[in-house]
Motif scaffolding. Sequence first.
Motif, PDB file in Angstrom:
ATOM      1  N   LEU B 178       0.701  -1.269  -0.054  1.00 29.99           N
ATOM      2  CA  LEU B 178       0.116  -0.191   0.006  1.00 29.99           C
ATOM      3  C   LEU B 178       0.817   1.182   0.040  1.00 29.99           C
ATOM      4  N   PRO B 179       2.068   1.410   0.663  1.00 27.96           N
ATOM      5  CA  PRO B 179       2.717   2.588   0.832  1.00 27.96           C
ATOM      6  C   PRO B 179       3.266   2.621  -0.604  1.00 27.96           C
ATOM      7  N   VAL B 180       3.889   1.630  -1.462  1.00 30.58           N
ATOM      8  CA  VAL B 180       4.545   2.035  -2.553  1.00 30.58           C
ATOM      9  C   VAL B 180       3.325   2.479  -3.625  1.00 30.58           C
ATOM     10  N   LEU B 181       2.124   1.955  -3.489  1.00 28.58           N
ATOM     11  CA  LEU B 181       0.957   2.482  -4.306  1.00 28.58           C
ATOM     12  C   LEU B 181       0.589   3.894  -4.091  1.00 28.58           C
ATOM     13  N   THR B 182       0.537   4.143  -2.656  1.00 23.27           N
ATOM     14  CA  THR B 182       0.346   5.586  -2.125  1.00 23.27           C
ATOM     15  C   THR B 182       1.551   6.470  -2.921  1.00 23.27           C
TER      16      THR B 182
END
Lengths: 535, 314
Positions: B178-182
């Motif tokens: 999720l952080p990478v996507l964010t």
Amino acid sequence: MLTGAAGWGASARAADTEGTPVKGGTLIYLEQQPHTNLYPPAGGFYPNGGILNQITDKLTYQNPKTLEIEPWIAESWTVNADATEYTFKIRTGVTFSDGTPLDAAAVAKNYDTFGRGNKDLKLPVSEVINNYDRSEVIDPQTVKFSFKKSSPGFLQGTSVIGSGLVSPATLALPYEALGDATKIIGSGPFVVASETLGRELTLKARPDYNWGPAKLEHQGRAYLDAIKYIITSEDSVRIGALLAEQADIIRQIQAYDEKQVEDEGYLIHAPSTRGVNNSVVFRPDNPLVADLRVRRALLHATDTDEIVSTLFSAHYPKATSIIARTALGYVDLSPKLSYDLEKAKALLDEAGWKAGQNGLRQKDGQPLELTAYESLPQPQNKETLQLVAQQWGKVGVKLNVLTADSGSTTLNNLDPAKAPVSPAMVGRADPDVIKSQYYPTNRNVLLQKGGTSDKVQSFVDEKLNTLLEQLASEPDREKRLAIAGDVQNYVVDQAYAIPIFEEPQAFAAAPYVKGVSFEAVGRPSFYDTWLARRR
Amino acid sequence: MPQYVIGRVGQAALVLWSAFTVSFVLLQALPGDAILIKFLNPELGLGPDQIAEIRASYAADAPFWAQYLHTAANFLTGHFGYSIQAGVPVSDLLLANLPPTLWLATLGFLLAVVLAVSISVASALLPVSWLRSLIQSVPSLFVATPVFWLGILLIQVFSFQFKLIPVIDPGPWEALLLPVLTLAIPISAPLAQILMRNIDDVMTEPFAAVARAKGASHHWVLWRHVAKNALLPTLTIGGILFGELLAGAVVTEAVFGLNGIGGLTQRAVGSQDIAVLQALVVFSALAFVFINLTVDLLYPVFDPRLRTTQGAVA
């Protein structure tokens, strides 16, 4: 269970005492900020206290309900009449987690360090120990402490987080190394198992732990197998994770989020920090607030009811003195703290501050404009100050509320010219806390001359300081509590402080987390905690 | 060639030394210092004498030059000092925070490139015109998305609502998803915009028209001719976006509770933890110098025109 709900908030109900404790499981605890240096006297910082309280034991135990001092690592003690000598009998068979015995010698080394500091290792002196002179090991289980002057607050001082006993190996380390939790070796029910700096900390139960406070019902090892602290700084993520069953207990929940959590059947724990209330204080060295009439006007212009009902919840009781109702020596000063706009206006008129064209009061062409810096650790402090600013605006006084990083805030707050008004609070369940807060060489929140600030020109209140010194050195308990009452009256009469609310430390926990208890100033203890439903 | 390499390395060393010196001077010029802030903090309730003693023990009042030489010598031998605030060696803090940031930034950037390429290829190839314009408006939407809000939204939906990915105590890959996507979504927006613009420009170039006139299909022209020419300027912009990537990482780290350089810097600035800040500045300079040095040394490898003349020296 002894550490019952009566001492703190209403909503913890009787949940703690249901059922038979289940052994095992890992408690997932979400913390808002990473811990800093874990030298025990730095345990006042909430995240530090939440860790130190699990891994260290104290010489004595302060019953959070009665505030009486009970035996713990010390089986018994004697104090001489003028409170200059304390002799403690240490329990046998207690060891630190590195195997070293916790005996009289170890206790002496701890207190020599806390009471005098250690220049070579850069270890500072503990705030709670006044007038310390030296220790003397009488026999392996007996230690005697001597003081230069009476130190009646010392006995309670042996029960606080900042007096957590650590292994001599820990005390041999320099200050800069004590931020590494794995280096903090205590004798507590939990031991630091691993740490990822700034992110995660795991504690494991000590299987051979058998020296909890003598009067506790629960003896032996802790029920939990482990506690996992995970830093989750974002409020909504902490609450979401709790409600989504990814966590069991979270620290720091804002009053406006409480309802959402309670509606889902979760519990709010809001133990009082039982010290000097969350207040707004003045720095009379600044000429704008040097006049008692101005300070009194602002005290009466502050509507605490509105602040508490608008910004906070039932867990944040309105302050009725400078210390909490549950604190030792409290006196009710509500009549002196009334909200009275007419009185406020009259006082300002009398002091020569006349309403100017823009509604702002002026005197000799100077506007009555004050500044305060937000205190980042206090709950909704900016909102509180902004509401105070709005209220003062009604009597023509302007309060600028500024936000800065904690470094600049600390520095600006030491300058009465830059910060004539300041938020302040401190927790400790002994009347000495009042001295800690106001005395020039302690926290010095009023900024008297002779304290840490070199920006103060002349302000000193000898009468206040004399009262505070008496408070910290009067050995007779009744007389001491009477002095505590005098100080509270004096501070309010001089309108040095406007008490706002009694500050709790607010937690939210899943309903299956049983037996969470709190020490006398609201730091959690997980010794008695168990999980009713295994994760 | 060796002369060229020595010159380049010498330049890099000079940049590092300047970064160290300038940051040292600026950090010393700050009104307070970490020791003052840590120990004056009412939290400890120390008296003025005690604070004076502590300052003396840290040699905080030593002359400027003595402190400078002392710190420089320490840095050269790999000793970055202690963080006063955290109470651990600065090298421990760097070890705990550098790798997560590198992972997050690298993966975030790669995903951003993938997203940008997908968007721009889709916008060039989709046969339906309303679908094309819809795709073309995606970058504007992405660029307008606050990282903070996006992070919280993703957590709420994927972690709390559908319980697919735990945000607390996740596995190493779950922790990054999720952080990478964010991070990737807002970064992909400017990349996609530039890529789309370049594809449009190159498409109108005479050589593309010639290729089409020879009977090449739309796809063939796009992949064989246009893509190559449009990608280079995009990657150049990508390098510039790296700074933004790190800024976005600060917010992402905070929302997801990840360790990283962003959060470390923020805390160090807040408490004026000079030892930490000094090390961070030197490390950033080192990273910058390293990337540039690599690019400079690789330039002749990629561009055939530079090989014969050794023109990169100029």
